[in-house]
Design a protein around this motif. Sequence first.
Motif, PDB file in Angstrom:
ATOM      1  N   LYS A   3      66.315  78.409 -22.227  1.00  0.00           N
ATOM      2  CA  LYS A   3      66.690  77.704 -23.371  1.00  0.00           C
ATOM      3  C   LYS A   3      67.435  76.370 -23.535  1.00  0.00           C
ATOM      4  CE  LYS A   3      66.785  81.956 -26.282  1.00  0.00           C
ATOM      5  NZ  LYS A   3      66.009  82.667 -25.375  1.00  0.00           N
ATOM      6  N   PRO A   4      66.869  75.201 -22.486  1.00  0.00           N
ATOM      7  CA  PRO A   4      67.717  74.300 -22.329  1.00  0.00           C
ATOM      8  C   PRO A   4      67.731  73.188 -23.459  1.00  0.00           C
ATOM      9  CG  PRO A   4      65.273  73.873 -21.515  1.00  0.00           C
ATOM     10  CD  PRO A   4      65.492  75.357 -22.170  1.00  0.00           C
ATOM     11  N   SER A   5      68.731  72.411 -23.326  1.00  0.00           N
ATOM     12  CA  SER A   5      69.085  71.553 -24.261  1.00  0.00           C
ATOM     13  C   SER A   5      68.494  70.118 -23.808  1.00  0.00           C
ATOM     14  CB  SER A   5      70.325  71.253 -24.811  1.00  0.00           C
ATOM     15  OG  SER A   5      70.930  70.862 -23.546  1.00  0.00           O
ATOM     16  N   VAL A   6      67.693  69.579 -24.806  1.00  0.00           N
ATOM     17  CA  VAL A   6      67.081  68.330 -24.255  1.00  0.00           C
ATOM     18  C   VAL A   6      68.030  67.235 -24.040  1.00  0.00           C
ATOM     19  CG1 VAL A   6      65.241  66.604 -24.989  1.00  0.00           C
ATOM     20  CG2 VAL A   6      64.926  68.969 -25.312  1.00  0.00           C
ATOM     21  N   VAL A   7      67.887  66.310 -22.932  1.00  0.00           N
ATOM     22  CA  VAL A   7      68.780  65.302 -22.666  1.00  0.00           C
ATOM     23  C   VAL A   7      67.670  64.164 -22.185  1.00  0.00           C
ATOM     24  CG1 VAL A   7      70.402  66.803 -21.496  1.00  0.00           C
ATOM     25  CG2 VAL A   7      68.778  65.815 -20.160  1.00  0.00           C
ATOM     26  N   GLU A   8      68.414  62.971 -22.335  1.00  0.00           N
ATOM     27  CA  GLU A   8      67.354  61.888 -22.073  1.00  0.00           C
ATOM     28  C   GLU A   8      66.885  61.953 -20.501  1.00  0.00           C
ATOM     29  OE1 GLU A   8      66.419  59.504 -24.162  1.00  0.00           O
ATOM     30  OE2 GLU A   8      67.404  60.762 -25.752  1.00  0.00           O
ATOM     31  N   SER A   9      65.679  61.326 -20.502  1.00  0.00           N
ATOM     32  CA  SER A   9      65.111  61.202 -19.161  1.00  0.00           C
ATOM     33  C   SER A   9      65.811  60.155 -18.591  1.00  0.00           C
ATOM     34  CB  SER A   9      63.620  60.721 -19.357  1.00  0.00           C
ATOM     35  OG  SER A   9      62.972  61.593 -20.037  1.00  0.00           O
ATOM     36  N   ALA A  10      65.889  60.142 -17.316  1.00  0.00           N
ATOM     37  CA  ALA A  10      66.434  59.233 -16.242  1.00  0.00           C
ATOM     38  C   ALA A  10      65.826  58.009 -16.200  1.00  0.00           C
ATOM     39  CB  ALA A  10      66.966  59.788 -14.885  1.00  0.00           C
TER      40      ALA A  10
ATOM     41  N   SER B 264      50.896  63.900 -11.036  1.00  0.00           N
ATOM     42  CA  SER B 264      51.156  62.949 -11.965  1.00  0.00           C
ATOM     43  C   SER B 264      52.050  62.980 -13.049  1.00  0.00           C
ATOM     44  CB  SER B 264      49.853  62.388 -12.726  1.00  0.00           C
ATOM     45  OG  SER B 264      49.455  63.350 -13.547  1.00  0.00           O
ATOM     46  N   LEU B 265      52.594  64.424 -13.134  1.00  0.00           N
ATOM     47  CA  LEU B 265      53.358  64.866 -14.037  1.00  0.00           C
ATOM     48  C   LEU B 265      54.983  64.883 -13.494  1.00  0.00           C
ATOM     49  CD1 LEU B 265      51.525  67.877 -15.874  1.00  0.00           C
ATOM     50  CD2 LEU B 265      51.601  65.309 -16.434  1.00  0.00           C
ATOM     51  N   ASN B 266      55.140  64.032 -12.386  1.00  0.00           N
ATOM     52  CA  ASN B 266      56.325  63.983 -11.529  1.00  0.00           C
ATOM     53  C   ASN B 266      56.754  65.230 -10.914  1.00  0.00           C
ATOM     54  OD1 ASN B 266      56.667  61.370 -12.548  1.00  0.00           O
ATOM     55  ND2 ASN B 266      57.774  61.897 -14.364  1.00  0.00           N
ATOM     56  N   VAL B 267      55.917  66.222 -10.730  1.00  0.00           N
ATOM     57  CA  VAL B 267      55.954  67.556 -10.029  1.00  0.00           C
ATOM     58  C   VAL B 267      56.064  67.027  -8.603  1.00  0.00           C
ATOM     59  CG1 VAL B 267      54.929  69.603  -9.230  1.00  0.00           C
ATOM     60  CG2 VAL B 267      55.060  69.057 -11.691  1.00  0.00           C
ATOM     61  N   THR B 268      56.953  67.434  -7.764  1.00  0.00           N
ATOM     62  CA  THR B 268      57.250  67.083  -6.384  1.00  0.00           C
ATOM     63  C   THR B 268      56.566  68.423  -5.789  1.00  0.00           C
ATOM     64  OG1 THR B 268      59.200  65.942  -6.701  1.00  0.00           O
ATOM     65  CG2 THR B 268      58.678  66.740  -4.561  1.00  0.00           C
TER      66      THR B 268
ATOM     67  N   LEU C  17      45.188  63.201 -17.973  1.00  0.00           N
ATOM     68  CA  LEU C  17      44.788  63.621 -19.328  1.00  0.00           C
ATOM     69  C   LEU C  17      46.334  64.052 -19.988  1.00  0.00           C
ATOM     70  CD1 LEU C  17      41.710  65.794 -18.587  1.00  0.00           C
ATOM     71  CD2 LEU C  17      41.855  63.581 -20.046  1.00  0.00           C
ATOM     72  N   PHE C  18      47.419  64.245 -19.170  1.00  0.00           N
ATOM     73  CA  PHE C  18      48.561  64.667 -19.539  1.00  0.00           C
ATOM     74  C   PHE C  18      49.635  63.779 -19.092  1.00  0.00           C
ATOM     75  CE2 PHE C  18      45.397  68.153 -18.986  1.00  0.00           C
ATOM     76  CZ  PHE C  18      45.556  68.708 -20.335  1.00  0.00           C
ATOM     77  N   LYS C  19      50.879  63.902 -20.074  1.00  0.00           N
ATOM     78  CA  LYS C  19      52.125  63.519 -19.600  1.00  0.00           C
ATOM     79  C   LYS C  19      53.422  64.207 -19.631  1.00  0.00           C
ATOM     80  CE  LYS C  19      50.819  58.828 -21.837  1.00  0.00           C
ATOM     81  NZ  LYS C  19      51.529  57.896 -22.964  1.00  0.00           N
ATOM     82  N   ALA C  20      54.108  63.928 -18.731  1.00  0.00           N
ATOM     83  CA  ALA C  20      55.267  64.777 -18.629  1.00  0.00           C
ATOM     84  C   ALA C  20      56.165  64.774 -19.846  1.00  0.00           C
ATOM     85  CB  ALA C  20      56.132  64.510 -17.249  1.00  0.00           C
ATOM     86  N   GLY C  21      56.741  65.962 -20.097  1.00  0.00           N
ATOM     87  CA  GLY C  21      57.752  65.895 -21.272  1.00  0.00           C
ATOM     88  C   GLY C  21      59.041  65.474 -20.939  1.00  0.00           C
ATOM     89  N   LYS C  22      59.889  65.169 -21.954  1.00  0.00           N
ATOM     90  CA  LYS C  22      61.310  64.663 -21.829  1.00  0.00           C
ATOM     91  C   LYS C  22      62.061  65.471 -21.074  1.00  0.00           C
ATOM     92  CE  LYS C  22      62.875  62.340 -25.314  1.00  0.00           C
ATOM     93  NZ  LYS C  22      63.433  62.026 -26.492  1.00  0.00           N
ATOM     94  N   LYS C  23      62.804  64.976 -20.051  1.00  0.00           N
ATOM     95  CA  LYS C  23      63.532  65.769 -19.076  1.00  0.00           C
ATOM     96  C   LYS C  23      64.634  66.549 -19.867  1.00  0.00           C
ATOM     97  CE  LYS C  23      61.685  64.462 -15.157  1.00  0.00           C
ATOM     98  NZ  LYS C  23      60.868  65.416 -14.396  1.00  0.00           N
TER      99      LYS C  23
ATOM    100  N   LEU D  31      55.537  69.893 -18.392  1.00  0.00           N
ATOM    101  CA  LEU D  31      54.917  69.409 -19.967  1.00  0.00           C
ATOM    102  C   LEU D  31      56.261  69.826 -20.775  1.00  0.00           C
ATOM    103  CD1 LEU D  31      51.356  70.753 -20.610  1.00  0.00           C
ATOM    104  CD2 LEU D  31      52.332  68.222 -19.998  1.00  0.00           C
ATOM    105  N   LEU D  32      56.918  70.845 -20.523  1.00  0.00           N
ATOM    106  CA  LEU D  32      58.259  71.229 -21.075  1.00  0.00           C
ATOM    107  C   LEU D  32      59.506  70.546 -20.942  1.00  0.00           C
ATOM    108  CD1 LEU D  32      57.458  75.191 -21.103  1.00  0.00           C
ATOM    109  CD2 LEU D  32      57.376  73.786 -23.065  1.00  0.00           C
ATOM    110  N   GLY D  33      59.381  69.580 -19.689  1.00  0.00           N
ATOM    111  CA  GLY D  33      60.422  68.981 -19.367  1.00  0.00           C
ATOM    112  C   GLY D  33      61.135  69.139 -18.170  1.00  0.00           C
ATOM    113  N   TYR D  34      60.831  70.091 -17.601  1.00  0.00           N
ATOM    114  CA  TYR D  34      61.541  70.796 -16.184  1.00  0.00           C
ATOM    115  C   TYR D  34      61.332  69.751 -15.207  1.00  0.00           C
ATOM    116  CZ  TYR D  34      62.525  74.791 -18.865  1.00  0.00           C
ATOM    117  OH  TYR D  34      62.876  75.555 -19.812  1.00  0.00           O
ATOM    118  N   GLU D  35      62.213  69.770 -14.310  1.00  0.00           N
ATOM    119  CA  GLU D  35      62.131  69.151 -12.709  1.00  0.00           C
ATOM    120  C   GLU D  35      61.569  70.035 -11.992  1.00  0.00           C
ATOM    121  OE1 GLU D  35      64.654  66.876  -9.230  1.00  0.00           O
ATOM    122  OE2 GLU D  35      65.436  66.817 -11.537  1.00  0.00           O
TER     123      GLU D  35
END
Length: 458
Positions: free
Chosen positions: A451-458, A197-201, A127-133, A156-160
């Motif tokens: 307050k991260p700045s969004v970067v492109e996903s690997a 499934s949201l790339n959480v380790t 039901l959910f997709k991970a946010g942009k890293k 969801l907010l893009g954190y690893e």
Amino acid sequence: MVSVNHAKISSDDLSLNFQEIVPDLTKQEALDEANRCLYCYDAPCIKACPTGIDIPSFIKKIASGNLKGSAKTILTANPIGASCSRVCPTEELCEGACVLNHSTKPIKIGNLQRYATDWAIKNEQSLFKAGKKNGKTVAIVGAGPAGLSAARELALLGYEVTIFEAEEKAGGLNTYGIVPFRLPLHISYWEVKQIESLNVTIRTNTRVGQDISVGEILKNYDAIILAIGMSKVPALGINGEDLAGVFDAIEFVRETKTKPISEALLGKKVAVIGAGNTAIDAATSSVRLGADNVKILYRRTSEEMTAYEFEYEFAKQDGVEFRWLTAPIRILGDEQGNVNGIECIKMELTEPDDDGRRRPVPISGTEFILEVDAVIKANGQSRYVELIEQFNLEHKGGVVKINPETYQTSKQKVFACGDVIFGKGQQGDAMVVSAVQQGKETAYSIHQLLKPSVVESA
């Protein structure tokens, strides 16, 4: 009431007693119940839900046949909403606030929540997709309800996100600490998979402070969440605790979920010490394991017990006896070192002290002996004080001190939520659903801090 015929009983027969006790709603039952809802504007049931689920919305989607939408509405607000549909004290929360209490019966919100989330489980929905890293990393210590909730929001907010879990499986209380006839294992496992499934380790079998140092975690992550829950049942501090037949309630319940059902209590007499939800779980599990008689011994009265009212009523229906104002003073054993009795003393309550609780004191000359074959200790839980102190955090008896607005501890980059901050007059009632909400709010606080700045996903 569970009835056990001891003649030729087997562990397979006993295992049937551990099947889920509340039946699923049928499609028609769910539709009929959903159509009873008034879909209130400014609905009081939403306000009563610690995670703020939009209850009228998810019920309306059930009524219109949109079960995926219903499940997503629930799980957006509560990442472990399938478990909570089974273990939440809905009578005291959402259903207790339902406006229909004044005229007929409240909507069966918990049952409908279970109906929608069970549909998602059976139909293997993602039901959910991970946010942009965003380039930031968070470590979470503990994969229970609070830790998993925080992980989902951060992903969801893009954190690893990396979760460190000491046990073999993630899920914490939901996996190991709630009896299977209330919360089957597959429900908890599905919720864990949704978060993975949201790339959480999730690094299981990894005990922080032993398998990985606290210093390494503090060095390698931008923020850390301590969601370690609580530990084992503490000692009663009486003679006889080392006898065969004395059990820790946490371990006792855990084994009903992780090991084959045993016949060890068949026909036995059991005493459970304590009157919280874990004590109720231990008592009702003992009944299901074939015990002939189960007594809960509590040094206070029913007014002071911490178990939910519905749990108390459930135990009474199972035939569990309650001995109020009764405290154990020693456990008795036979020549082989097996429990064969427990000596108790009657108590009376003093006037309320500074924290508002009446203290139980023994009444001299009221000692008596109960014949029992097993004693289950459910007198609270100890704390992971050593680990808390390795993080060098301020705490009070293992209850971590936090800023109640941000969940930030005395160390800037370390946050805490869940059972580790409950108690000692802090943070209200220790409910699964409250821990989930705290996990969410902790994630949002970290997001505000970094307050991260969004970067492109690997």
